[in-house]
Design an enzyme around this catalytic site. Structure first.
Site, PDB file in Angstrom:
ATOM      1  N   SER A  93      35.367  29.317 -22.947  1.00 13.30           N
ATOM      2  CA  SER A  93      34.675  30.454 -23.555  1.00 13.30           C
ATOM      3  C   SER A  93      34.145  30.141 -24.945  1.00 13.30           C
ATOM      4  O   SER A  93      34.794  29.421 -25.720  1.00 13.30           O
ATOM      5  CB  SER A  93      35.638  31.643 -23.640  1.00 13.30           C
ATOM      6  OG  SER A  93      35.101  32.696 -24.421  1.00 13.30           O
ATOM      7  N   GLU A 105      34.267  32.133 -27.235  1.00  9.17           N
ATOM      8  CA  GLU A 105      35.211  32.738 -28.176  1.00  9.17           C
ATOM      9  C   GLU A 105      36.082  31.679 -28.839  1.00  9.17           C
ATOM     10  O   GLU A 105      36.642  31.911 -29.911  1.00  9.17           O
ATOM     11  CB  GLU A 105      36.082  33.769 -27.464  1.00  9.17           C
ATOM     12  CG  GLU A 105      35.357  35.041 -27.055  1.00  9.17           C
ATOM     13  CD  GLU A 105      35.107  35.986 -28.221  1.00  9.17           C
ATOM     14  OE1 GLU A 105      35.883  35.947 -29.198  1.00  9.17           O
ATOM     15  OE2 GLU A 105      34.140  36.765 -28.165  1.00  9.17           O
ATOM     16  N   TYR A 143      43.266  35.720 -26.991  1.00  8.04           N
ATOM     17  CA  TYR A 143      42.470  35.315 -25.827  1.00  8.04           C
ATOM     18  C   TYR A 143      41.816  33.966 -26.076  1.00  8.04           C
ATOM     19  O   TYR A 143      41.879  33.055 -25.238  1.00  8.04           O
ATOM     20  CB  TYR A 143      41.397  36.374 -25.539  1.00  8.04           C
ATOM     21  CG  TYR A 143      40.338  35.909 -24.576  1.00  8.04           C
ATOM     22  CD1 TYR A 143      40.581  35.876 -23.207  1.00  8.04           C
ATOM     23  CD2 TYR A 143      39.082  35.497 -25.036  1.00  8.04           C
ATOM     24  CE1 TYR A 143      39.603  35.445 -22.312  1.00  8.04           C
ATOM     25  CE2 TYR A 143      38.104  35.067 -24.157  1.00  8.04           C
ATOM     26  CZ  TYR A 143      38.366  35.044 -22.796  1.00  8.04           C
ATOM     27  OH  TYR A 143      37.403  34.609 -21.926  1.00  8.04           O
TER      28      TYR A 143
END
Length: 325
Positions: free
Chosen positions: A127, A129, A151
């Site tokens: 990801s 992120e 996460y």
């Protein structure tokens, strides 16, 4: 006939990937964690008209033995690990669960492949992120990571374990560092879908406001239908590698909202409400990906514009809400 196993097959990416693989003539298997709501969890597969074309197999990313049994039973040529606790906000409230499923779950899947089917090709859903507090204005495969949520930290663990299994055991294991990708199949808890659903409700007279947090955050948004093609292309390469998948264009949440409201002829400023309670504990202000490596090596590039995608999502939500009125 090639066989593929997808974890997270009932999610947005899993559903679009299953559809793509079926078109390429694969036998598609989906790993599902049994629960009391299993019978309603295939909504996305049914929306795409492929639910009866996929074989579902019991398994759980937190249970290595179940993953080994699934791999042994199916003997897949390709394994796509898309399952995760994927909602960033929830990861602060459930950090240990997120670490166990999103992080350690990826390692469990790699270990199951290594033991039972080491010649299978493996894809890990990484990801953007993971870049978090960005260290470079445009993020590519060599940009240092700085995760800003449980996460993102969990995703980073699974990402590096994929690299480690590739280098230590010779697995054909690739990671796709996917930037934000959306569609009408996106879960309602994600900001793009929250916006398009909210706009549709206001247009139909079912709502009167749209409450959001930090609308000045900037994201690189693409369509999930385009991005799952990149996943498949990675596993068709002779050599495994990691790739950033992105559009190369960043837009604020505010501008994304404006596209949605303009599409149905409404003035955004009359309905948008900023709610401080919806801000993240640690914000990721901007993400912008450089997918030049994917274009050069995979022949991949994003095909769907943000405007087209948001209009598609708004129209789908208007239709859905109209049908249940």
């Amino acid at each position: 006939m090639r066989k593929a196993l997808i974890t997270g097959v009932t999610g947005q990416d899993g559903a679009y990937l299953a559809q793509l693989l079926l078109r390429h003539g694969y036998s598609v298997y989906g790993l599902v964690r049994r629960s009391s709501t299993t019978d309603v969890n295939d909504l996305r597969l049914r929306w795409l008209g492929i639910a009866d074309k996929i074989t579902l197999v019991d398994g759980d990313l937190s249970d290595l033995s179940s993953l080994m049994r699934a791999i042994r039973q199916i003997e897949p040529d390709e394994v796509y690990n898309l399952a995760a606790q994927s909602f960033v906000k929830t990861s602060w409230q459930q950090p240990l669960l997120t670490g166990a499923v999103t992080g350690l779950g990826g390692a469990h899947m790699l270990e199951a492949v290594r033991i039972e089917k080491p010649d299978a090709r493996f894809y890990q859903a990484s990801s953007s992120e993971m870049f978090g507090l960005i260290q470079e204005s445009v993020q590519k495969e060599t940009t240092p990571f700085y995760p800003r949520s449980p996460y993102a930290a969990a995703k980073l663990y699974a990402h590096w374990m994929t690299v480690n299994y590739r280098e230590s055991f010779g697995l054909h294991a690739s990671s796709g560092i996917l930037f934000n990708h959306e569609s009408p199949l996106r879960g309602i808890e994600f900001v793009t879908r929250k916006v398009t659903d909210g706009v549709a409700r206001i247009k139909l007279g079912l709502g009167h406001e749209l409450r959001l947090g930090n609308i000045d955050a900037q994201r690189d948004w693409g369509h999930a239908r385009d991005y799952v093609k990149a996943m498949w292309l990675m596993l068709q390469q002779e050599t495994a590698d990691d790739y950033v998948i992105a559009t190369g264009r960043t837009v604020t949440v505010r501008d994304m909202c404006r596209i949605a409201f303009d599409h149905v002829g409404l003035n955004m400023d009359k309905f948008l409400v900023i709610d401080p309670n919806l801000f993240r504990p640690a914000e990721v202000d901007i993400l912008l990906g450089d997918a030049s490596k994917a274009k050069a090596k995979l022949g991949w590039e994003a095909e769907t514009s943000l405007e087209t995608m948001i209009k598609e999502m708004v129209d789908a939500d208007v239709q859905r809400l109209s049908n249940v009125r």
